[in-house]
Design a protein around this motif. Structure first.
Motif, PDB file in Angstrom:
ATOM      1  N   LYS A  74       1.301   3.826  -2.950  1.00  0.00           N
ATOM      2  CA  LYS A  74      -0.107   4.020  -3.700  1.00  0.00           C
ATOM      3  C   LYS A  74      -0.181   5.610  -3.504  1.00  0.00           C
ATOM      4  CE  LYS A  74      -2.359  -0.379  -3.363  1.00  0.00           C
ATOM      5  NZ  LYS A  74      -3.265  -1.158  -2.445  1.00  0.00           N
ATOM      6  N   TRP A  93      -5.718  -9.474   4.142  1.00  0.00           N
ATOM      7  CA  TRP A  93      -6.795  -8.358   3.383  1.00  0.00           C
ATOM      8  C   TRP A  93      -8.138  -9.251   3.262  1.00  0.00           C
ATOM      9  CZ3 TRP A  93      -7.390  -8.736  -2.316  1.00  0.00           C
ATOM     10  CH2 TRP A  93      -8.186  -7.574  -2.834  1.00  0.00           C
ATOM     11  N   GLU A 122      -0.321 -11.357  -7.312  1.00  0.00           N
ATOM     12  CA  GLU A 122      -0.972 -11.142  -5.998  1.00  0.00           C
ATOM     13  C   GLU A 122      -1.653 -12.523  -5.680  1.00  0.00           C
ATOM     14  OE1 GLU A 122      -3.219  -7.421  -6.138  1.00  0.00           O
ATOM     15  OE2 GLU A 122      -1.919  -6.445  -7.184  1.00  0.00           O
ATOM     16  N   HIS A 158      -5.882 -13.498  -7.783  1.00  0.00           N
ATOM     17  CA  HIS A 158      -7.019 -13.514  -6.718  1.00  0.00           C
ATOM     18  C   HIS A 158      -7.908 -14.744  -7.122  1.00  0.00           C
ATOM     19  CE1 HIS A 158      -4.937 -10.306  -4.270  1.00  0.00           C
ATOM     20  NE2 HIS A 158      -5.165  -9.552  -5.480  1.00  0.00           N
ATOM     21  N   TRP A 195      -3.233   4.224 -10.319  1.00  0.00           N
ATOM     22  CA  TRP A 195      -4.291   3.095  -9.890  1.00  0.00           C
ATOM     23  C   TRP A 195      -5.592   4.076  -9.524  1.00  0.00           C
ATOM     24  CZ3 TRP A 195      -5.422   0.011  -5.033  1.00  0.00           C
ATOM     25  CH2 TRP A 195      -6.593  -0.930  -5.155  1.00  0.00           C
ATOM     26  N   ASN A 204       0.786  -1.375  -0.012  1.00  0.00           N
ATOM     27  CA  ASN A 204       0.029   0.030  -0.007  1.00  0.00           C
ATOM     28  C   ASN A 204       0.773   1.399  -0.052  1.00  0.00           C
ATOM     29  OD1 ASN A 204      -2.763  -0.901  -0.109  1.00  0.00           O
ATOM     30  ND2 ASN A 204      -2.166  -1.666   2.052  1.00  0.00           N
ATOM     31  N   TRP A 224      -0.368 -12.252  -2.128  1.00  0.00           N
ATOM     32  CA  TRP A 224      -0.839 -10.959  -1.648  1.00  0.00           C
ATOM     33  C   TRP A 224      -0.837 -10.899  -0.179  1.00  0.00           C
ATOM     34  CZ3 TRP A 224       0.429  -6.956  -4.041  1.00  0.00           C
ATOM     35  CH2 TRP A 224      -0.142  -5.669  -3.625  1.00  0.00           C
ATOM     36  N   GLN A 246      -2.694 -10.929 -11.568  1.00  0.00           N
ATOM     37  CA  GLN A 246      -2.675 -10.837 -10.013  1.00  0.00           C
ATOM     38  C   GLN A 246      -2.954 -12.115  -9.254  1.00  0.00           C
ATOM     39  OE1 GLN A 246      -5.274  -7.801  -8.971  1.00  0.00           O
ATOM     40  NE2 GLN A 246      -4.394  -5.972  -9.917  1.00  0.00           N
ATOM     41  N   ASN A 299      -2.433  -0.004 -12.979  1.00  0.00           N
ATOM     42  CA  ASN A 299      -2.966  -1.300 -12.265  1.00  0.00           C
ATOM     43  C   ASN A 299      -4.587  -1.148 -12.660  1.00  0.00           C
ATOM     44  OD1 ASN A 299      -2.959  -3.489 -10.432  1.00  0.00           O
ATOM     45  ND2 ASN A 299      -3.613  -1.968  -8.749  1.00  0.00           N
ATOM     46  N   GLU A 300      -4.891  -2.496 -12.748  1.00  0.00           N
ATOM     47  CA  GLU A 300      -6.395  -2.539 -13.101  1.00  0.00           C
ATOM     48  C   GLU A 300      -7.235  -1.517 -13.921  1.00  0.00           C
ATOM     49  OE1 GLU A 300      -7.991  -3.030  -9.079  1.00  0.00           O
ATOM     50  OE2 GLU A 300      -6.787  -4.805  -8.735  1.00  0.00           O
ATOM     51  N   HIS A 308       4.576  -0.967  -6.310  1.00  0.00           N
ATOM     52  CA  HIS A 308       3.191  -1.080  -6.525  1.00  0.00           C
ATOM     53  C   HIS A 308       2.639   0.223  -5.853  1.00  0.00           C
ATOM     54  CE1 HIS A 308      -0.625  -2.942  -7.107  1.00  0.00           C
ATOM     55  NE2 HIS A 308      -1.027  -2.688  -5.732  1.00  0.00           N
TER      56      HIS A 308
HETATM   57  C1  XIL Z   1      -5.251  -3.672  -1.451  1.00  0.00           C
HETATM   58  C2  XIL Z   1      -4.651  -3.951   0.094  1.00  0.00           C
HETATM   59  O1  XIL Z   1      -4.169  -5.338   0.242  1.00  0.00           O
HETATM   60  C3  XIL Z   1      -5.435  -3.238   1.110  1.00  0.00           C
HETATM   61  O2  XIL Z   1      -4.703  -3.434   2.349  1.00  0.00           O
HETATM   62  C4  XIL Z   1      -6.118  -1.928   0.711  1.00  0.00           C
HETATM   63  O3  XIL Z   1      -6.844  -1.822   1.818  1.00  0.00           O
HETATM   64  C5  XIL Z   1      -6.606  -2.052  -0.713  1.00  0.00           C
HETATM   65  O4  XIL Z   1      -5.935  -2.540  -1.757  1.00  0.00           O
HETATM   66  N1  XIL Z   1      -5.415  -5.308  -6.178  1.00  0.00           N
HETATM   67  C6  XIL Z   1      -4.408  -4.563  -6.208  1.00  0.00           C
HETATM   68  C7  XIL Z   1      -3.880  -4.275  -4.674  1.00  0.00           C
HETATM   69  O5  XIL Z   1      -3.593  -4.244  -7.093  1.00  0.00           O
HETATM   70  O6  XIL Z   1      -3.334  -3.085  -4.634  1.00  0.00           O
HETATM   71  C8  XIL Z   1      -4.974  -4.203  -3.555  1.00  0.00           C
HETATM   72  O7  XIL Z   1      -4.464  -4.103  -2.328  1.00  0.00           O
HETATM   73  C9  XIL Z   1      -5.766  -5.663  -3.869  1.00  0.00           C
HETATM   74  C10 XIL Z   1      -6.213  -5.977  -5.153  1.00  0.00           C
END
Ligand code: XIL
Length: 355
Positions: free
Chosen positions: A81, A320, A270, A240, A118, A78, A312, A238, A162-163, A114
């Motif tokens: 950012k 998270w 991630e 997830h 974003w 974080n 992540w 990523q 990002n995203e 990172h």
């Molecule tokens: C998340 C963090 O892990 C949290 O602590 C924060 O509150 C929000 O962001 N994709 C990303 C990351 O690229 O930056 C995000 O991180 C999770 C999803």
């Protein structure tokens, strides 16, 4: 470590579907104490990474020790950012991010930075800028030059954008898209490269692991940048993901391989694997989760342009995605809340050994 010194002899074929393994009953070298993820990754010319925010590193000795012992890449979750380093226009604060980079360097870990751009981490001041293309270009250029310039020479990679994509693979109508136009990504990469020509510049996104419109949209975006001579060096997938909807290994492998043909590096940036709490016993869920960790890591190890598998977070203690307090809760990360290795962690180690 340079780009994955992957032997050309490395198998290129996507891994065949393996029979389901019971990762709880599985005993092997990967369980030997002293076998660390980073050592196994290094043997493959790769990075095993974990992301963290400032708190756990600062406050939790076990977290710190596990991170330094097991990982050779560190992603700053974080603290780089915009909301954190540049909360007011022209006021930068690198206190925490500098400490984190120093921690990584002290433990011989490379840093995956990172993130430079974003839209989710966008302080309010961006919306108060003059509503002109020039006004926004100027602010974005200053932000990137200052932040990437601050870390000049200290990072392995930057997630530059990002995203930025919607589920259908088109660019999201963010402030930058609306006011600058679709070429805002090109500019962001060029500015980052101007100020730190040696750092690898990545485009990073989620839900683009396997065959789907978003993965194709990401490929198209990135290929366009390569064609236009934009300095982009890598793609962050990523990952997830969930047990119930995990990316098929052959599709993930094919996706990574098409970036190789563009001359680009890929990192799994991630990785987390969630599991439906109602889907079987705790043991079954841990085992299924481990299978997904194994499959994704192994695809990464076998892909000749994949240089890192980064989770992540590392422990469910600081997770998270934590939801619920059930006793049989299975968190999304490889280490449990008491820093014991979960089957997922052994599965990653095994994949680094077998891939
Ligand atoms: C998340 C963090 O892990 C949290 O602590 C924060 O509150 C929000 O962001 N994709 C990303 C990351 O690229 O930056 C995000 O991180 C999770 C999803």
């Amino acid at each position: 470590m340079a780009k994955k010194a992957k032997a050309s002899a490395r198998k290129k074929a996507a891994p065949k579907k393996r029979a389901a393994t019971d990762y709880l009953a599985d005993i092997g070298e990967w369980m030997v104490p002293g076998v660390h993820l980073r050592t196994l990754a290094e043997k493959k010319g790769m990075f095993a990474g974990a992301a963290s925010s400032y708190g756990p590193i600062q406050e939790d000795v076990q977290f710190r020790e596990t991170l330094a012992r097991e990982y050779n890449m560190f992603a700053v979750a974080n603290e780089m950012k915009c909301l954190r380093v540049h909360p007011e226009r022209g006021c930068y604060d690198f206190t925490q991010s500098d400490e984190m980079v120093a921690f990584a360097r002290a433990h011989d870990m490379q840093v995956h930075g990172h993130v430079l751009l974003w839209h989710i981490s966008q302080p309010a001041w961006w919306t108060q800028l003059p509503a002109t293309r020039e006004g926004l270009m100027d602010a974005l250029s200053q932000h990137i030059h200052t932040v990437a310039g601050h870390f000049h020479g200290k990072l392995y990679a930057w997630d530059v954008v990002n995203e930025s994509l919607e589920g259908d693979g088109t660019l999201s109508p963010t402030l930058w898209y609306r006011r600058i136009g679709p070429d805002y990504c090109d500019h962001a990469f060029r500015w980052a490269h101007e100020v730190d020509p040696d750092v690898k510049l990545f485009y990073n996104d989620f839900a683009a692991e396997s065959k789907c419109p978003k993965a194709d949209g990401m490929y198209k975006l990135v290929r366009g940048m390569v064609d236009r001579g934009v300095p982009i060096h890598g793609v962050g997938i990523q990952a997830h993901v969930s047990v119930e909807n995990a990316p098929p290994p052959d599709e993930l492998a094919a996706n990574i391989e098409r970036y190789d043909k563009l001359g680009l590096e890929v990192q799994i940036t991630e990785l987390t694997v969630s599991v439906d709490p109602d889907n079987g016993t705790k043991e079954e869920r841990l085992s299924k989760q481990a299978q997904v960790y194994y499959d994704i890591t192994r695809v990464g190890v076998e892909a000749k342009n994949c240089t890192a598998v980064i989770t992540w977070g590392l422990s469910d203690k600081h997770n998270w995605e934590r939801d619920g307090e059930r006793d049989d809760y299975v968190g999304t990360l490889p280490w449990d809340q008491r820093y014991r290795q979960k089957p997922a962690c052994y599965a990653m180690k095994r994949a680094f050994m077998e891939g």
